[in-house]
Design a protein around this motif. Structure first.
Motif, mmCIF file in Angstrom:
data_model
loop_
_atom_site.group_PDB
_atom_site.id
_atom_site.type_symbol
_atom_site.label_atom_id
_atom_site.label_comp_id
_atom_site.label_asym_id
_atom_site.label_seq_id
_atom_site.Cartn_x
_atom_site.Cartn_y
_atom_site.Cartn_z
ATOM 1 N N LEU A 296 0.820 -1.210 0.000
ATOM 2 C CA LEU A 296 0.000 0.000 0.000
ATOM 3 C C LEU A 296 0.851 1.255 0.000
ATOM 4 C CD1 LEU A 296 -2.794 -0.947 2.579
ATOM 5 C CD2 LEU A 296 -2.716 -1.331 0.105
ATOM 6 N N GLY A 297 2.170 1.084 0.007
ATOM 7 C CA GLY A 297 3.050 2.235 0.004
ATOM 8 C C GLY A 297 3.288 2.774 1.399
ATOM 9 N N THR A 298 3.638 4.017 1.477
ATOM 10 C CA THR A 298 3.973 4.642 2.749
ATOM 11 C C THR A 298 3.816 6.144 2.630
ATOM 12 O OG1 THR A 298 5.746 4.967 4.366
ATOM 13 C CG2 THR A 298 6.389 4.751 2.075
ATOM 14 N N LEU A 299 3.700 6.805 3.749
ATOM 15 C CA LEU A 299 3.693 8.269 3.746
ATOM 16 C C LEU A 299 5.107 8.798 3.615
ATOM 17 C CD1 LEU A 299 1.083 8.994 6.570
ATOM 18 C CD2 LEU A 299 0.721 8.976 4.098
ATOM 19 N N ALA A 300 6.090 8.010 4.064
ATOM 20 C CA ALA A 300 7.493 8.369 3.904
ATOM 21 C C ALA A 300 8.382 7.246 4.406
ATOM 22 C CB ALA A 300 7.849 9.676 4.618
ATOM 23 N N GLY A 301 8.114 6.745 5.619
ATOM 24 C CA GLY A 301 8.938 5.701 6.211
ATOM 25 C C GLY A 301 8.234 4.366 6.198
ATOM 26 N N VAL A 302 8.133 3.729 7.371
ATOM 27 C CA VAL A 302 7.471 2.438 7.476
ATOM 28 C C VAL A 302 5.966 2.621 7.496
ATOM 29 C CG1 VAL A 302 9.403 1.395 8.705
ATOM 30 C CG2 VAL A 302 7.585 2.534 9.994
ATOM 31 N N SER A 303 5.235 1.527 7.263
ATOM 32 C CA SER A 303 3.772 1.566 7.343
ATOM 33 C C SER A 303 3.269 0.210 7.805
ATOM 34 C CB SER A 303 3.141 1.938 5.998
ATOM 35 O OG SER A 303 3.468 0.995 4.993
ATOM 36 N N LYS A 306 -3.597 -1.992 9.988
ATOM 37 C CA LYS A 306 -4.150 -2.505 11.231
ATOM 38 C C LYS A 306 -5.596 -2.987 11.112
ATOM 39 C CE LYS A 306 -0.470 -1.809 13.683
ATOM 40 N NZ LYS A 306 -0.428 -0.879 14.821
ATOM 41 N N ALA A 307 -6.347 -2.486 10.135
ATOM 42 C CA ALA A 307 -7.764 -2.857 10.061
ATOM 43 C C ALA A 307 -8.270 -2.642 8.641
ATOM 44 C CB ALA A 307 -8.593 -2.039 11.052
ATOM 45 N N VAL A 308 -9.331 -3.377 8.291
ATOM 46 C CA VAL A 308 -9.937 -3.292 6.964
ATOM 47 C C VAL A 308 -11.446 -3.274 7.123
ATOM 48 C CG1 VAL A 308 -9.821 -5.816 6.755
ATOM 49 C CG2 VAL A 308 -10.095 -4.419 4.681
ATOM 50 N N THR A 324 7.197 12.040 11.909
ATOM 51 C CA THR A 324 6.230 11.654 12.934
ATOM 52 C C THR A 324 5.367 10.511 12.424
ATOM 53 O OG1 THR A 324 6.131 13.962 13.633
ATOM 54 C CG2 THR A 324 4.397 12.503 14.445
ATOM 55 N N GLN A 325 4.986 9.627 13.320
ATOM 56 C CA GLN A 325 4.037 8.580 12.955
ATOM 57 C C GLN A 325 2.635 9.170 12.859
ATOM 58 O OE1 GLN A 325 3.818 4.292 14.545
ATOM 59 N NE2 GLN A 325 2.232 5.340 15.704
ATOM 60 N N LEU A 326 1.925 8.858 11.778
ATOM 61 C CA LEU A 326 0.568 9.342 11.553
ATOM 62 C C LEU A 326 -0.358 8.172 11.268
ATOM 63 C CD1 LEU A 326 1.276 12.356 9.141
ATOM 64 C CD2 LEU A 326 0.848 12.464 11.598
ATOM 65 N N GLY A 327 -1.647 8.353 11.565
ATOM 66 C CA GLY A 327 -2.639 7.400 11.116
ATOM 67 C C GLY A 327 -2.887 7.582 9.624
ATOM 68 N N PHE A 328 -3.116 6.469 8.895
ATOM 69 C CA PHE A 328 -3.422 6.596 7.465
ATOM 70 C C PHE A 328 -4.742 5.920 7.133
ATOM 71 C CE2 PHE A 328 -1.115 2.443 7.075
ATOM 72 C CZ PHE A 328 -2.051 1.732 6.329
ATOM 73 N N ARG A 329 -5.293 6.344 5.992
ATOM 74 C CA ARG A 329 -6.500 5.748 5.417
ATOM 75 C C ARG A 329 -6.227 5.517 3.938
ATOM 76 N NH1 ARG A 329 -11.379 7.288 2.816
ATOM 77 N NH2 ARG A 329 -13.246 6.218 3.580
ATOM 78 N N TRP A 330 -6.443 4.281 3.486
ATOM 79 C CA TRP A 330 -6.147 3.913 2.100
ATOM 80 C C TRP A 330 -7.412 3.502 1.382
ATOM 81 C CZ3 TRP A 330 -7.203 -0.275 -0.850
ATOM 82 C CH2 TRP A 330 -6.518 -0.419 -2.055
ATOM 83 N N THR A 331 -7.573 3.982 0.153
ATOM 84 C CA THR A 331 -8.569 3.468 -0.792
ATOM 85 C C THR A 331 -7.898 3.365 -2.152
ATOM 86 O OG1 THR A 331 -9.427 5.615 -1.501
ATOM 87 C CG2 THR A 331 -10.438 4.624 0.469
ATOM 88 N N GLN A 332 -8.512 2.641 -3.056
ATOM 89 C CA GLN A 332 -7.963 2.505 -4.395
ATOM 90 C C GLN A 332 -7.880 3.860 -5.082
ATOM 91 O OE1 GLN A 332 -7.221 -0.884 -5.495
ATOM 92 N NE2 GLN A 332 -5.881 0.314 -6.831
ATOM 93 N N ALA A 333 -8.844 4.726 -4.809
ATOM 94 C CA ALA A 333 -8.893 6.025 -5.487
ATOM 95 C C ALA A 333 -7.862 7.004 -4.948
ATOM 96 C CB ALA A 333 -10.290 6.622 -5.355
ATOM 97 N N THR A 334 -7.670 7.025 -3.638
ATOM 98 C CA THR A 334 -6.783 8.033 -3.041
ATOM 99 C C THR A 334 -5.391 7.519 -2.761
ATOM 100 O OG1 THR A 334 -7.395 7.484 -0.758
ATOM 101 C CG2 THR A 334 -8.778 9.088 -1.913
ATOM 102 N N GLY A 335 -5.207 6.205 -2.721
ATOM 103 C CA GLY A 335 -3.959 5.676 -2.236
ATOM 104 C C GLY A 335 -3.831 5.936 -0.746
ATOM 105 N N MET A 336 -2.626 5.841 -0.219
ATOM 106 C CA MET A 336 -2.408 6.074 1.206
ATOM 107 C C MET A 336 -2.275 7.566 1.484
ATOM 108 S SD MET A 336 0.603 4.691 3.781
ATOM 109 C CE MET A 336 0.210 2.960 3.504
ATOM 110 N N ILE A 337 -3.188 8.090 2.273
ATOM 111 C CA ILE A 337 -3.100 9.469 2.746
ATOM 112 C C ILE A 337 -3.298 9.455 4.251
ATOM 113 C CG2 ILE A 337 -3.887 10.501 0.583
ATOM 114 C CD1 ILE A 337 -6.633 10.876 1.851
#
Length: 721
Positions: A296-303, A306-308, A324-337
């Motif tokens: 799913l990629g990454t925002l910059a570092g590790v990823s 945790k849930a689907v 900084t560690q951030l929470g992410f939300r992934w969809t096919q349309a947006t990718g990981m943001i």
């Protein structure tokens, strides 16, 4: 669908980091703080047939109490949001608990025998009737399955095994999965009543395995296993009866992978793995039967995923943005943001990123829960249509099922759970009504000796009270004004009736406020017993409304939801005065004692506006208070006299009314009433005067009755005829 908030890491595993080993089965897990509030509030948005199990993360949970000890941790919540399970200290041991709004926290006990031991609840089924976890049996820690009818049942272990722990249970409670000792190694298991504890084995060449999630129908199990090439279980697997345990592989030849969640039908599995093409960094993945494991990629570092959500289209987790560690939300349309950016895209004001983790997602993907960088649990929600329930009337219990009155679309929002909970608890609902009633009965009507009339004598009077008050975290102005008429009757009786209005405006945190406006009738009857003793019985009947704007944080900006509710308050006071019981020089001292009963009610109402509006159930607060004090009158001349007052008061109730209702589109909530000031002092200094054909009294009063300072001025003028 059934897994840890759609598949978070098993609660029985305590890790030093995302790649650390699981604890041995013979030791109690390390204590973990849980996002109890976030999961509880978000659960109503999840598929009803799915039991949501929370992956414990550092947070600041809604306080659901303890078993008598200092701490408690929630690990899982049922699909309908009505049951929370976890562990709590009871003074001697840590015990599994099952919490409901109606029954509070119930101790599930342990199986250690007379000496007692520890137990831990990690999973709960869809309707909250089946709880699973681990308990001390006196011979080690073993998996248990609990029901109301059967209590705690030991699920045992494999032959020659020394312990086990259950991490998840399917929707109807018939299938339990976890990890059990098989002698030299731990193995993933699947338990049913018919088969008992069934060893799921390992990947070819492996030694250890652990099951971390199970599908809704119990036919698909996910977890991790070694495959003989590494020393720890580092291959994600998917198990079915037909295929047995199948490795999901790794990313681009990486060294390891772990499954943390599975969709409802088992077709989408999420987790994290080393990416062989990117310096072996951990990468969140999404696995499907057709597409296999995809980064799913990454925002910059590790990823780390945790849930689907229910259909596998929305995945949440954590990622490093380089700083900084951030929470992410992934969809096919947006990718990981980041969750922060998702909210900004939906109109939420965030001047800086504030999330730290994302550990749960609702069935439709519109609600994400996790932890903020300040350590508070949060709920993030996109703009979604929600059903508006009918507002409950007075005394509507928290678990009442309400009919719906329509659909409204909420704006997107980021809820700091700690701040939002405070806005619910601090909303000045009934406390100002009790204070307003007391302002009349023991303020405007606090000098019955001043209102006495001779037989055949009549009076017309005006009384007003106004000042400043603080109630809990609210503060503002209060006021009352009334006109009264009195008549003296043969035999030492004075009858008086007054009518007027009241107004109070209380400012609350985050730019909220509450305005109370009402009218009232207050009759009094006094009887001169003899020897200067006067008995007075007073009544109070109030009706009005409250306009409440509840402020809270939406991201970094203030947001508010508002509503209007009808209010009613009634009360009665019995008071005895002893006029000039004794004198100190020219000063006459008149002691008094009184008892006041008040019943304040607010009808239910549904808020409008804001990101997280609430349907409040109706509520009621009772106040029983006694007062003992004395008035001292010192004549200054023929026209003026100095009046001083001292009073001690005690309220018998220890807490005010609780607050309960439903956050629209999320779930029900219930907050216990705040503690009240049971003992207080009041002082007053004023002047009585004669003016024209009448007489009057002006007095400045101060009291700590609300736990903070309340200061007001009372003025009255009466004409006799």
């Amino acid at each position: 669908m059934f897994q840890r908030v759609n598949g978070a890491i098993a609660a029985h595993r305590s890790q030093q980091n995302d790649t650390g080993p699981a604890l041995p089965l013979t030791a109690p897990p390390r204590r973990l703080a849980a996002l109890a509030t976030a999961a509880l509030l978000a659960s109503a948005a999840l598929t009803p047939a799915m039991a949501t199990q929370v992956n414990p993360q550092p947070g600041n949970p809604l306080d659901i109490g303890t078993l008598g000890g200092p701490t408690s941790d929630a690990f899982a919540v049922s699909g309908d949001g009505s049951v929370v399970v976890g562990q709590a200290e009871n003074g001697s041991w840590t015990h599994a608990f099952r919490w409901t709004q109606a029954g509070g926290m119930a101790d599930l006990g342990d199986m250690a025998g007379a000496g007692g031991g520890n137990s831990f609840a990690y999973g709960v089924n869809a309707d909250g009737t089946v709880v699973v976890g681990s308990t001390d049996t006196g011979n080690g820690y073993f998996a248990f399955r609990w029901t109301q009818a059967g209590g705690m049942i030991n699920l045992g272990a494999f032959p020659n095994g020394a312990g086990s722990t259950a991490s998840a249970v399917n929707a109807d409670g018939s299938v339990v999965v976890g990890q059990a000792n098989a002698g030299s190694f731990n193995r993933a298991f699947r338990w049913t009543q018919a088969t008992g504890m069934f060893d799921l084995g390992t990947l070819p060449g492996g030694f250890t395995s652990s099951a971390t999630g199970v599908s809704g129908d119990g036919s698909i199990v996910v977890g991790e296993s070694d495959d003989g090439t590494v020393s720890l279980p580092k291959r994600a697997f998917r198990w079915t009866q037909a295929t047995s345990m199948v490795s999901l592989g790794t990313l681009n030849g990486g060294t390891e992978s772990r499954a943390t969640g599975v969709s409802s039908d088992g077709t989408v599995i999420v987790g994290y793995a080393n990416d062989g093409n990117d310096s072996n960094w951990q990468r969140a993945f999404r696995w499907t039967q057709t597409g296999q494991m995809v980064s799913l990629g990454t925002l910059a570092g590790v990823s780390f995923a945790k849930a689907v959500n229910a259909d596998g289209s929305v995945i949440v987790g954590n990622s490093d943005d380089g700083n900084t560690q951030l929470g992410f939300r992934w969809t096919q349309a947006t990718g990981m943001i980041s969750v922060d950016q998702w909210l900004r895209n939906n109109g939420v004001t965030l001047n800086a990123d504030v999330t730290s983790t994302a550990t749960g997602v609702s069935a439709d993907g519109s609600v994400v829960v996790g932890t903020l960088q300040n350590g508070h649990a949060y709920i993030a929600r996109g703009p979604v249509p929600v059903q508006t329930p009918a507002s409950g009337g007075t005394d509507t219990p928290a678990n009442t099922t309400s009919t719906t009155t329509g659909t409204t679309t909420t704006t997107a929002g980021l809820m700091d759970v700690t701040n939002y909970q405070a806005s619910l608890a601090a909303s000045p609902r009934l406390a100002p009504q009790v204070q307003n009633a007391d302002l009349v009965m023991n303020g405007a009507h606090s000098s019955p000796l001043f209102m006495l009339l001779d037989a055949g004598q009549s009076s017309a009077s005006f009384t007003g009270d106004g000042g400043y008050s603080s109630v809990r975290s609210a503060q503002g102005g209060i006021g009352a004004g009334e006109f009264g008429f009195g008549r003296g009757i043969e035999g030492g009786w004075t009858v008086r009736v007054a009518g007027g209005g009241q107004y109070a405006r209380m400012d609350t945190p985050n730019a909220g406020n509450s305005v109370f406006s009402s009218g009232y009738i207050a009759p009094d009857v006094s009887y001169a017993v003899g020897g200067g003793v006067v008995a007075t019985l007073s009544g109070y009947f109030n009706w009005g409304k409250a306009d409440i704007r509840r402020g809270y944080l939406n991201g970094a900006a203030n947001d508010s939801s508002f509503g209007t509710a009808a209010t009613q308050t009634y009360g009665v006071r019995a008071r005895v005065d002893w006029q000039d019981a004794f004198k100190l020089a020219s000063t006459g001292v008149s002691p008094f004692v009184s008892y006041t009963y008040l019943n304040a009610q607010m009808n239910g109402y549904t808020e409008a506006g804001g990101s997280f509006p609430v349907q409040f159930n109706g509520s009621r607060e009772i106040s029983n208070a006694v007062r003992i004090g004395a008035d001292a009158t010192t004549p200054l001349n023929d026209q003026f006299a100095l009046v001083t007052r001292f009073e001690y008061g005690h309220r018998f109730e220890k807490a005010g009314a609780g607050v309960n209702g439903q956050i629209l589109g999320l779930s029900a909530f219930s907050i216990d009433g705040a503690s009240v000031q049971q003992d207080w002092l009041r002082g007053g200094l004023g002047v009585s005067y004669k003016l024209g054909n009448g007489d009057g009294l002006v007095m400045v009063n101060t009291s700590n009755q609300t736990g903070k300072n309340t200061t007001w001025v009372s003025a009255s003028y009466r004409v006799k005829f």
